[in-house]
Design a protein around this motif. Structure first.
Motif, PDB file in Angstrom:
ATOM      1  N   LYS A  64       0.848  -1.190   0.000  1.00 18.71           N
ATOM      2  CA  LYS A  64       0.000   0.000   0.000  1.00 18.71           C
ATOM      3  C   LYS A  64       0.888   1.246   0.000  1.00 18.71           C
ATOM      4  O   LYS A  64       2.032   1.219   0.445  1.00 18.71           O
TER       5      LYS A  64
ATOM      6  N   ARG B  60      -7.057  10.799   1.509  1.00 14.64           N
ATOM      7  CA  ARG B  60      -7.365   9.423   1.105  1.00 14.64           C
ATOM      8  C   ARG B  60      -8.760   9.356   0.490  1.00 14.64           C
ATOM      9  O   ARG B  60      -8.958   8.756  -0.567  1.00 14.64           O
TER      10      ARG B  60
ATOM     11  N   GLN C  71      -9.281  10.461  -3.162  1.00 10.78           N
ATOM     12  CA  GLN C  71      -8.773   9.633  -4.252  1.00 10.78           C
ATOM     13  C   GLN C  71      -9.849   8.720  -4.832  1.00 10.78           C
ATOM     14  O   GLN C  71      -9.587   7.964  -5.771  1.00 10.78           O
TER      15      GLN C  71
ATOM     16  N   LYS D  57     -12.087   5.903  -5.978  1.00  8.17           N
ATOM     17  CA  LYS D  57     -11.944   4.442  -6.057  1.00  8.17           C
ATOM     18  C   LYS D  57     -10.510   3.985  -5.808  1.00  8.17           C
ATOM     19  O   LYS D  57     -10.277   2.796  -5.553  1.00  8.17           O
ATOM     20  N   GLU D  58      -9.559   4.907  -5.872  1.00 12.11           N
ATOM     21  CA  GLU D  58      -8.159   4.550  -5.615  1.00 12.11           C
ATOM     22  C   GLU D  58      -7.809   4.597  -4.128  1.00 12.11           C
ATOM     23  O   GLU D  58      -6.698   4.267  -3.740  1.00 12.11           O
TER      24      GLU D  58
ATOM     25  N   GLU E 126      -8.431   2.780  -1.645  1.00 14.17           N
ATOM     26  CA  GLU E 126      -8.054   1.524  -0.995  1.00 14.17           C
ATOM     27  C   GLU E 126      -6.575   1.197  -1.171  1.00 14.17           C
ATOM     28  O   GLU E 126      -6.049   0.310  -0.507  1.00 14.17           O
ATOM     29  N   ARG E 127      -5.902   1.925  -2.048  1.00 12.66           N
ATOM     30  CA  ARG E 127      -4.470   1.710  -2.253  1.00 12.66           C
ATOM     31  C   ARG E 127      -3.632   2.468  -1.230  1.00 12.66           C
ATOM     32  O   ARG E 127      -2.406   2.328  -1.209  1.00 12.66           O
TER      33      ARG E 127
ATOM     34  N   SER F 140      -2.445  11.844  -6.694  1.00 10.57           N
ATOM     35  CA  SER F 140      -3.162  11.390  -7.887  1.00 10.57           C
ATOM     36  C   SER F 140      -2.190  11.041  -9.007  1.00 10.57           C
ATOM     37  O   SER F 140      -2.355  10.032  -9.707  1.00 10.57           O
TER      38      SER F 140
ATOM     39  N   LEU G  13      -0.464   7.666  -8.175  1.00  5.69           N
ATOM     40  CA  LEU G  13      -1.358   6.522  -8.339  1.00  5.69           C
ATOM     41  C   LEU G  13      -1.622   6.225  -9.811  1.00  5.69           C
ATOM     42  O   LEU G  13      -1.750   5.057 -10.207  1.00  5.69           O
ATOM     43  N   ARG G  14      -1.700   7.277 -10.625  1.00  4.57           N
ATOM     44  CA  ARG G  14      -1.885   7.063 -12.075  1.00  4.57           C
ATOM     45  C   ARG G  14      -0.629   6.498 -12.725  1.00  4.57           C
ATOM     46  O   ARG G  14      -0.702   5.668 -13.620  1.00  4.57           O
TER      47      ARG G  14
ATOM     48  N   SER H  81       1.325   1.153 -11.265  1.00  3.48           N
ATOM     49  CA  SER H  81       0.321   0.100 -11.112  1.00  3.48           C
ATOM     50  C   SER H  81       0.602  -0.749  -9.887  1.00  3.48           C
ATOM     51  O   SER H  81      -0.134  -1.695  -9.599  1.00  3.48           O
TER      52      SER H  81
END
Length: 214
Positions: A93, A119, A122, A124-125, A127-128, A205, A208-209, A212
């Motif tokens: 994570k 958090r 973000q 749908k992201e 949870e990362r 952001s 995360l983009r 992967s």
């Protein structure tokens, strides 16, 4: 007319078992290397982008940290009930990390609030991402704070070990910053004191983009 019967049959030459076994092992090695390369590609691409390619159009709000300069040490960390637990427990994570004493006054609570909101923003992201509070003493925490920021991972650590690990801006301390650790367990970013949440959100952001992993 008598039919001529051959006295011998051609004898085939079977492949050498040792040679066949060697070819199989070699093929297996190449397959293993291919699997490793595929798995490592996202990590390599992410680090190449952030540490090698630095296009002028890309700007980071947070300060990038070379993880080779600040490897995560053994912090002697424990859960609130005294069980040993390290940051390795959250590998896989992205970790937003803050450092503060258990008294947790306004500045401390502001960071807890910002990490929670960052958090959530973000989508749908989210949870990362995990939030971690490294507590620098062994005093009880305020019940209200624990309830308000439920979901934050709470670890008690030895403060003298943090001083040698976490880099800070001039005239600040580790308690003034929010730090970011990547899913592989590398310290990689420090946000400034009294950080602008919107700019921090943009950095998160982008990361995360771009990656992967996690």
């Amino acid at each position: 007319m008598d039919q001529k019967i051959p006295t011998s049959q051609p004898i085939s030459n079977p492949a050498n078992p040792a040679t066949a076994g060697g070819k199989q092992r070699q093929s297996g090695r190449w397959k293993l290397f291919a699997v490793i390369a595929v798995c490592a590609a996202p990590m390599i691409a992410s680090y190449f982008t952030y540490y090698v390619i630095k296009p002028q159009s890309r700007t980071n709000y947070g300060a990038l940290i070379d993880p080779r300069d600040y490897p995560i040490p053994e912090l002697g960390s424990t859960t609130l009930d005294g069980k040993p637990e390290s940051l390795d427990a959250y590998k896989g994570k992205w970790l937003m990390v803050q450092v503060d004493g258990s008294d947790c006054q306004k500045a401390c609570q502001d960071k807890l609030y910002e990490m929670r909101q960052l958090r959530l923003m973000q989508g749908k992201e989210m949870e990362r991402i995990e939030r971690v509070w490294l507590i620098t003493d062994d005093q009880p925490l305020q019940t209200m704070v624990m309830r308000e920021y439920d979901g934050t991972k709470l670890l008690r650590v030895k403060p003298e070990l943090l001083k040698a690990w976490l880099p800070v801006d001039a005239d600040t301390s580790a308690a003034d910053h929010i730090y970011l650790i990547d899913p592989l367990g590398h310290l990689m970013m420090r946000f400034p004191k009294d950080a602008d949440p919107n700019k921090v959100k943009k950095d998160l952001s982008k990361l995360l983009r771009a990656s992967s992993i996690g």
